[in-house]
Design a protein around this motif. Structure first.
Motif, PDB file in Angstrom:
ATOM      1  N   ALA A  14      22.918  -8.879 -17.311  1.00 23.38           N
ATOM      2  CA  ALA A  14      21.955  -8.442 -16.297  1.00 23.38           C
ATOM      3  C   ALA A  14      22.371  -7.086 -15.737  1.00 23.38           C
ATOM      4  N   TYR A  15      23.671  -6.907 -15.519  1.00 28.20           N
ATOM      5  CA  TYR A  15      24.176  -5.626 -15.033  1.00 28.20           C
ATOM      6  C   TYR A  15      23.891  -4.512 -16.037  1.00 28.20           C
ATOM      7  N   TYR A  16      24.129  -4.774 -17.309  1.00 27.76           N
ATOM      8  CA  TYR A  16      23.825  -3.779 -18.340  1.00 27.76           C
ATOM      9  C   TYR A  16      22.342  -3.408 -18.322  1.00 27.76           C
ATOM     10  N   LEU A  17      21.488  -4.406 -18.201  1.00 28.31           N
ATOM     11  CA  LEU A  17      20.052  -4.122 -18.192  1.00 28.31           C
ATOM     12  C   LEU A  17      19.632  -3.381 -16.924  1.00 28.31           C
ATOM     13  N   TRP A  28      29.281 -19.103 -19.091  1.00 32.71           N
ATOM     14  CA  TRP A  28      28.006 -18.537 -19.549  1.00 32.71           C
ATOM     15  C   TRP A  28      27.325 -17.752 -18.436  1.00 32.71           C
ATOM     16  N   ALA A  29      27.479 -18.202 -17.209  1.00 31.56           N
ATOM     17  CA  ALA A  29      26.891 -17.493 -16.069  1.00 31.56           C
ATOM     18  C   ALA A  29      27.516 -16.110 -15.908  1.00 31.56           C
ATOM     19  N   GLU A  30      28.816 -16.018 -16.140  1.00 30.72           N
ATOM     20  CA  GLU A  30      29.487 -14.720 -16.056  1.00 30.72           C
ATOM     21  C   GLU A  30      28.970 -13.771 -17.130  1.00 30.72           C
ATOM     22  N   ILE A  31      28.813 -14.270 -18.337  1.00 32.53           N
ATOM     23  CA  ILE A  31      28.288 -13.441 -19.427  1.00 32.53           C
ATOM     24  C   ILE A  31      26.861 -13.006 -19.120  1.00 32.53           C
ATOM     25  N   GLY A  78      31.504   2.992 -34.805  1.00 36.77           N
ATOM     26  CA  GLY A  78      32.926   3.216 -35.058  1.00 36.77           C
ATOM     27  C   GLY A  78      33.748   3.163 -33.785  1.00 36.77           C
ATOM     28  N   MET A  79      33.188   3.686 -32.703  1.00 29.72           N
ATOM     29  CA  MET A  79      33.887   3.651 -31.426  1.00 29.72           C
ATOM     30  C   MET A  79      34.058   2.210 -30.949  1.00 29.72           C
ATOM     31  N   GLY A  80      33.018   1.405 -31.115  1.00 30.15           N
ATOM     32  CA  GLY A  80      33.112   0.001 -30.724  1.00 30.15           C
ATOM     33  C   GLY A  80      34.126  -0.764 -31.545  1.00 30.15           C
ATOM     34  N   ALA A 102      28.729  -8.616 -28.507  1.00 26.65           N
ATOM     35  CA  ALA A 102      27.632  -8.481 -27.540  1.00 26.65           C
ATOM     36  C   ALA A 102      27.715  -7.137 -26.817  1.00 26.65           C
ATOM     37  N   ASN A 103      28.916  -6.718 -26.429  1.00 27.87           N
ATOM     38  CA  ASN A 103      29.081  -5.423 -25.763  1.00 27.87           C
ATOM     39  C   ASN A 103      28.743  -4.279 -26.700  1.00 27.87           C
ATOM     40  N   LEU A 104      29.117  -4.415 -27.965  1.00 31.68           N
ATOM     41  CA  LEU A 104      28.795  -3.389 -28.952  1.00 31.68           C
ATOM     42  C   LEU A 104      27.285  -3.285 -29.153  1.00 31.68           C
ATOM     43  N   ILE A 105      26.612  -4.420 -29.197  1.00 29.01           N
ATOM     44  CA  ILE A 105      25.157  -4.412 -29.365  1.00 29.01           C
ATOM     45  C   ILE A 105      24.484  -3.743 -28.175  1.00 29.01           C
ATOM     46  N   PHE A 106      24.941  -4.048 -26.959  1.00 30.54           N
ATOM     47  CA  PHE A 106      24.370  -3.406 -25.779  1.00 30.54           C
ATOM     48  C   PHE A 106      24.641  -1.904 -25.780  1.00 30.54           C
ATOM     49  N   PHE A 107      25.805  -1.487 -26.228  1.00 25.94           N
ATOM     50  CA  PHE A 107      26.096  -0.059 -26.283  1.00 25.94           C
ATOM     51  C   PHE A 107      25.195   0.641 -27.307  1.00 25.94           C
TER      52      PHE A 107
END
Length: 114
Positions: free
Chosen positions: A86-89, A78-81, A25-27, A35-40
């Protein structure tokens, strides 16, 4: 049958499901990209059920390699994404490493007391 179902569903499972729904719900409320929601959501799941930090570290290294390959192929979007993932991991790896250290210290303290 209803009593068996109630017994199988524990309070912990209900709280975990509620936390995941709250995170979802927050996402949605903040209109995050999928993608950000899935990582969260993955981050919340890893907090609840930690795994070995080496798996997250392997993913981070893999995404860093993919980032370099994408930059060499002139695919900067794509490199930025890939770099963000990688930063999230890397954050996942640090969090999991700290939890492993904490559990190792607790086990050493318990063994020392015996």
């Amino acid at each position: 049958m209803r009593n068996n179902l109630i017994k199988k569903i524990s309070l912990k499972m209900c709280l975990e499901a509620g936390l995941l729904l709250l995170s979802l719900g927050m996402g949605i409320y903040f209109q995050w990209e999928i993608a950000n929601l899935i990582f969260f959501l993955l981050f919340v799941i890893l907090i609840l059920h930690p795994i070995a930090s080496r798996f997250a570290a392997f993913g981070a290294i893999s995404f860093l390699v993919v980032t370099a390959i994408l930059l060499a192929a002139k695919q900067s979007d794509w490199a930025e994404i890939s770099a963000i993932w990688a930063y999230y991991l890397m954050i996942f790896t640090a969090m999991l490493s700290f939890s492993e250290l904490q559990s190792d210290e607790n086990n050493a303290t318990i063994a020392k007391d015996k």
